[in-house]
Design an enzyme around this catalytic site. Structure first.
Site, mmCIF file in Angstrom:
data_model
loop_
_atom_site.group_PDB
_atom_site.id
_atom_site.type_symbol
_atom_site.label_atom_id
_atom_site.label_comp_id
_atom_site.label_asym_id
_atom_site.label_seq_id
_atom_site.Cartn_x
_atom_site.Cartn_y
_atom_site.Cartn_z
ATOM 1 N N GLN A 52 110.680 57.657 -20.808
ATOM 2 C CA GLN A 52 111.457 57.346 -19.619
ATOM 3 C C GLN A 52 112.787 56.728 -20.030
ATOM 4 O O GLN A 52 112.825 55.731 -20.751
ATOM 5 C CB GLN A 52 110.647 56.425 -18.706
ATOM 6 C CG GLN A 52 109.405 57.135 -18.188
ATOM 7 C CD GLN A 52 108.364 56.231 -17.545
ATOM 8 O OE1 GLN A 52 108.322 55.042 -17.799
ATOM 9 N NE2 GLN A 52 107.510 56.814 -16.709
ATOM 10 N N TYR A 54 115.015 55.664 -13.516
ATOM 11 C CA TYR A 54 114.957 56.422 -14.753
ATOM 12 C C TYR A 54 114.417 57.830 -14.516
ATOM 13 O O TYR A 54 113.831 58.129 -13.474
ATOM 14 C CB TYR A 54 114.071 55.717 -15.793
ATOM 15 C CG TYR A 54 112.705 55.300 -15.260
ATOM 16 C CD1 TYR A 54 111.680 56.221 -15.098
ATOM 17 C CD2 TYR A 54 112.451 53.967 -14.920
ATOM 18 C CE1 TYR A 54 110.444 55.846 -14.610
ATOM 19 C CE2 TYR A 54 111.212 53.582 -14.421
ATOM 20 C CZ TYR A 54 110.213 54.510 -14.276
ATOM 21 O OH TYR A 54 108.989 54.129 -13.777
ATOM 22 N N GLU A 101 100.674 56.272 -5.266
ATOM 23 C CA GLU A 101 101.241 57.333 -6.097
ATOM 24 C C GLU A 101 101.311 58.648 -5.333
ATOM 25 O O GLU A 101 102.268 59.410 -5.489
ATOM 26 C CB GLU A 101 100.428 57.459 -7.384
ATOM 27 C CG GLU A 101 100.651 56.280 -8.322
ATOM 28 C CD GLU A 101 99.526 56.036 -9.309
ATOM 29 O OE1 GLU A 101 98.710 56.969 -9.526
ATOM 30 O OE2 GLU A 101 99.450 54.923 -9.853
ATOM 31 N N TYR A 117 91.588 58.477 -12.805
ATOM 32 C CA TYR A 117 91.086 57.121 -12.573
ATOM 33 C C TYR A 117 89.603 56.942 -12.907
ATOM 34 O O TYR A 117 89.222 55.921 -13.490
ATOM 35 C CB TYR A 117 91.411 56.676 -11.150
ATOM 36 C CG TYR A 117 92.856 56.265 -11.028
ATOM 37 C CD1 TYR A 117 93.256 54.983 -11.378
ATOM 38 C CD2 TYR A 117 93.831 57.166 -10.616
ATOM 39 C CE1 TYR A 117 94.590 54.603 -11.298
ATOM 40 C CE2 TYR A 117 95.168 56.802 -10.538
ATOM 41 C CZ TYR A 117 95.541 55.517 -10.883
ATOM 42 O OH TYR A 117 96.862 55.146 -10.828
#
Length: 407
Positions: free
Chosen positions: A208, A190, A137, A95
């Site tokens: 994905q 997925y 996350e 980040y």
């Protein structure tokens, strides 16, 4: 939380961002990959070349700027992107790199507008957003590692079956090399498939692919379309041409915010086009396995019979389950395609041809397919007076897109 002055300063830059549009995000990616080339191992470089990723990023930046004062409006976008990020192994250390290049891009492309006050406001706003993503996350990584059959990071799987579903779609059944259990998933989610450097590309590639069967605790199945236009897909062609039964693939845990949410007594309408059929097969098989009490409608569109994946499977299921009703559109049927046997309608999907009882406030509608198809079906559904957007759940291929007019 951000103070009122910071919010006002960021939102004052919205016209500039809208005018520059993808020029900003294209420059950002070029800059970031120049100074941090190691990140090319985490990004779909094809989406850089066709501008899909820069377009998705500018849409996300604009949505964030517009709704800084309405955090609830951002929740869906944050969840979607956080799910995607975990499918690319994005970590907290990434980040600051992204933030550095975003601010530098503003300075380089709009030096007059990028005053110290503006840069400071965007730095604060980005830090808040980054922290939200890092926390969410982190939760997702921990959840997937802690459940039965769960894991974190790449896990080696063997291809135990490779089955051709149509002229352009092939299924790969995957079993973990360690022989242990695999975590369950929500039908519609997925897997992320990792190809090593030097196989499909100079760089490691992550793609994905929707899971196309119901959870069983032992194996996963993905069904991959071989992309040929506008240019050959790096990973899809690698999987089709080079990966054989017995080969190994590194896989990340199931992810995604598009999944089946209907309860036992909710009528479900599954609508897809092309390879969008894959998550619908997972949803359908799961509903049938759960002995779903209400009707299940399966609507699918494709070019013709040669590219109609899972057609035979659907026919067999339809004979077995009285509550499964199917409708199929072939845009350009071939001379070998039999109407009312292989397909029901020619041309593009037209929902007005179906019984109006299929469209009611009690139903849930799940959509998946190419963007143009999705936009068309979304508009058709939204023109029906008895249907609201709360009944619609959808997945658009590629980076995040919304079918709603106000992003």
């Amino acid at each position: 939380m951000l103070d009122a002055q910071t919010i006002a300063t960021v939102q004052a830059t919205i016209p500039l961002l809208e005018q520059a549009n993808t020029a900003i995000t294209t420059h950002f990616y070029q800059r970031m990959f120049k100074w941090n080339p190691e990140l090319k191992h985490m990004f779909n470089l094809s989406n850089q070349h066709n501008s899909t990723q820069p377009r998705a990023l500018i849409n996300a930046i604009l949505a964030y700027a517009k709704h800084l004062h309405e955090p609830d409006r951002l929740a869906q976008m944050v969840e979607h992107i956080a799910q995607k990020h975990t499918g690319f192994m994005i970590l907290p250390d990434h980040y600051p790199i992204v933030g550095q290049h975003l601010l530098a891009t503003l300075e380089e492309l709009a030096p007059d507008a990028a005053t110290p006050e503006v840069l400071a406001a965007w730095e604060k706003a980005y830090a808040v957003l980054a922290n939200i993503f890092i926390q969410r996350e982190g939760q997702l990584y921990e959840q997937r590692e802690s459940v039965t059959g769960g894991w974190r990071g790449p896990r080696s799987f063997c291809v135990i079956r490779k089955e051709r579903e149509s002229e352009c779609i092939t299924s790969f059944v995957l079993a973990p090399e360690d022989g242990e259990a695999v975590m369950d998933f929500q039908p519609g989610q997925y897997l992320s498939v990792i190809t090593p450097s030097g196989s499909a590309s100079t760089y490691q590639q992550i793609r994905q692919y929707s899971l196309s069967d119901k959870p069983n605790g032992k194996t996963y199945r993905i069904s991959v379309k071989r992309e040929q236009s506008p240019q050959p897909g790096l990973v899809s062609n690698y999987l089709h041409e080079q990966v054989k039964v017995g080969d190994k693939l590194n896989i990340l845990p199931p992810a995604g915010d598009f999944y089946l949410q209907a309860d036992h007594k909710t009528p479900v309408v599954l609508i897809s086009a092309g390879v969008g059929v894959t998550p619908m097969m997972s949803m359908l098989e799961s509903l049938l396995d759960r002995q779903h009490a209400e009707k299940i409608y399966f609507l699918h569109a494709c070019e013709h019979g040669d590219v109609h994946a899972f057609g035979r499977s659907l026919s067999a299921l339809k004979q077995q389950y009285a509550n499964l009703i199917t409708y199929t559109w072939y845009r350009k049927p071939t001379t070998q395609d039999r109407k009312l046997n292989d397909y029901d309608y020619a041309g593009i999907m037209n929902l007005s041809l179906l019984n109006k009882s299929l469209f009611s406030p009690e139903h849930q509608y799940y959509l998946c397919g190419p963007l143009s198809f999705m936009e068309n079906i979304y508009q058709q559904l939204m023109t029906m007076k008895r249907i609201s957007s709360d009944q619609l759940f959808y997945e658009v291929f590629g980076p995040h897109n919304s079918l709603e007019t106000d992003n």
